[in-house]
Design a protein around this motif. Structure first.
Motif, PDB file in Angstrom:
ATOM      1  N   ARG A 175       8.832  -2.087  -6.460  1.00  6.85           N
ATOM      2  CA  ARG A 175       7.531  -1.445  -6.684  1.00  6.85           C
ATOM      3  C   ARG A 175       7.698   0.054  -6.934  1.00  6.85           C
ATOM      4  NH1 ARG A 175       6.045  -5.122  -2.484  1.00  6.85           N
ATOM      5  NH2 ARG A 175       4.505  -6.608  -3.224  1.00  6.85           N
ATOM      6  N   ASP A 191      -0.451 -10.123  -0.053  1.00  4.83           N
ATOM      7  CA  ASP A 191      -1.832 -10.268   0.440  1.00  4.83           C
ATOM      8  C   ASP A 191      -1.977 -11.566   1.242  1.00  4.83           C
ATOM      9  OD1 ASP A 191      -2.570  -7.860  -0.662  1.00  4.83           O
ATOM     10  OD2 ASP A 191      -3.460  -8.756  -2.464  1.00  4.83           O
ATOM     11  N   GLU A 214       5.230  -7.988 -10.498  1.00  2.00           N
ATOM     12  CA  GLU A 214       4.601  -7.079  -9.540  1.00  2.00           C
ATOM     13  C   GLU A 214       3.278  -7.661  -9.038  1.00  2.00           C
ATOM     14  OE1 GLU A 214       3.618  -2.362  -9.287  1.00  2.00           O
ATOM     15  OE2 GLU A 214       3.074  -3.390 -11.129  1.00  2.00           O
ATOM     16  N   LYS A 215       2.486  -8.211  -9.941  1.00  2.83           N
ATOM     17  CA  LYS A 215       1.209  -8.812  -9.559  1.00  2.83           C
ATOM     18  C   LYS A 215       1.434  -9.988  -8.613  1.00  2.83           C
ATOM     19  CE  LYS A 215      -2.962 -10.878 -11.421  1.00  2.83           C
ATOM     20  NZ  LYS A 215      -3.659 -11.378 -12.572  1.00  2.83           N
ATOM     21  N   ASP A 260       2.414  -8.737  -5.213  1.00  2.24           N
ATOM     22  CA  ASP A 260       1.236  -8.211  -4.515  1.00  2.24           C
ATOM     23  C   ASP A 260       0.376  -9.347  -3.969  1.00  2.24           C
ATOM     24  OD1 ASP A 260       2.018  -5.608  -4.995  1.00  2.24           O
ATOM     25  OD2 ASP A 260       0.668  -5.338  -6.712  1.00  2.24           O
TER      26      ASP A 260
END
Length: 65
Positions: free
Chosen positions: A32, A61, A53-54, A57
């Motif tokens: 990141r 979460d 990256e998404k 993430d």
């Protein structure tokens, strides 16, 4: 730092994620950070890394929930 250098560093980080799964979270943070550096320098981000990256993430979460 040139785009090719970033790509090489990111490639090494991805290889580490596979070879050292126990350090996965630390390596994800390093990844990141590299992407943030690339954005800050106005370098183009490869679509596959943006997607990764998404996904990271989203996984993060889910783990926090």
């Amino acid at each position: 730092m040139a785009l090719e250098s970033f790509k090489a560093q990111i490639s090494l980080l991805l290889e580490e994620m596979v070879n050292q799964p126990e350090d996965e979270h630390e390596i994800q943070e390093q990844l990141r950070e590299k992407l943030r550096e690339m954005r800050a320098m106005g370098l183009p981000l490869p679509a596959d890394l943006v997607a990764l990256e998404k996904r990271l993430d989203e996984d993060f979460d889910v783990e926090e929930s």
